[in-house]
Design a protein around this motif. Structure first.
Motif, mmCIF file in Angstrom:
data_model
loop_
_atom_site.group_PDB
_atom_site.id
_atom_site.type_symbol
_atom_site.label_atom_id
_atom_site.label_comp_id
_atom_site.label_asym_id
_atom_site.label_seq_id
_atom_site.Cartn_x
_atom_site.Cartn_y
_atom_site.Cartn_z
ATOM 1 N N SER A 136 46.979 36.242 40.158
ATOM 2 C CA SER A 136 46.789 35.875 40.893
ATOM 3 C C SER A 136 48.814 36.676 40.855
ATOM 4 O O SER A 136 48.810 36.205 39.579
ATOM 5 C CB SER A 136 46.430 34.624 41.798
ATOM 6 N N ALA B 251 51.568 35.084 44.048
ATOM 7 C CA ALA B 251 51.237 34.920 45.110
ATOM 8 C C ALA B 251 52.765 35.215 45.905
ATOM 9 O O ALA B 251 53.897 34.854 45.572
ATOM 10 C CB ALA B 251 51.226 33.076 45.475
ATOM 11 N N THR C 88 48.557 37.042 49.107
ATOM 12 C CA THR C 88 48.675 37.455 47.462
ATOM 13 C C THR C 88 47.613 39.132 47.220
ATOM 14 O O THR C 88 46.685 39.347 47.507
ATOM 15 C CB THR C 88 47.246 36.738 47.562
#
Length: 127
Positions: A21, A23, A77
Motif C-alpha cells: 500500500s 498512502a 491510496t
C-alpha cells in the motif's frame, strides 16, 4: 506537502503473495500517474507497474500476469497486489508520483518522469 508512505512489505516463500500500500497526501492521486518501482543493491531502480489518471495500467514484462496495480481515489491510496512471488522479486519497493504539467496523468514507467518518492518497503522472497 506531498508525501508517499509505503507499507505491506515482508518476507514470504516462493509462490506466496503480498499486498503493498502507498498512502498519498498533499495531492489527489486521481490527477496523476502513479507507479511502483523496485531496486536491488547495485542495480538501477526499475519500473514495475503504473496506473494513469484514467485508470489504465502498464506492467514490466517480468511481472505481467502476476502483479496488479490499483488505486482507491476515495482514500488516496495506491496498491500493488503481488502473487506467485519469486526470489527475483526480492527488492526494495517504492511508490512514486509522476511530475506535474501536461503529462502528469499520462502512463509512464520511466523513473525520470517521477518526482516524488516514498521511503520504500522491503520485499524478500525465499526459495
Amino acid at each position: 506537502q506531498v508525501q508517499l508512505v509505503e507499507s505491506g512489505g515482508g518476507s514470504v516463500q516462493t509462490g506466496g503473495s503480498l499486498r503493498l500500500s502507498c498512502a498519498a497526501s498533499g495531492y489527489t492521486v486521481s490527477h496523476y500517474c502513479m507507479a511502483w518501482f523496485r531496486q536491488t543493491p547495485g542495480k538501477q531502480r526499475e519500473g514495475v507497474a503504473a496506473i494513469d489518471g484514467f485508470g489504465r495500467t502498464g506492467y514490466a514484462a517480468s511481472v505481467k500476469g502476476r502483479f496488479t496495480i490499483s488505486k482507491d481515489n476515495a482514500n488516496n491510496t495506491l496498491y500493488l497486489q503481488m502473487n506467485s512471488l519469486q526470489p527475483e522479486d526480492t527488492a526494495m519497493y517504492y511508490c512514486a508520483r509522476r511530475g506535474g504539467g501536461w503529462f502528469a496523468a499520462s502512463l509512464s514507467l520511466s523513473r525520470r518522469d517521477f518526482d516524488y518518492w516514498g521511503q520504500g518497503t522491503q520485499v524478500t522472497v525465499s526459495s
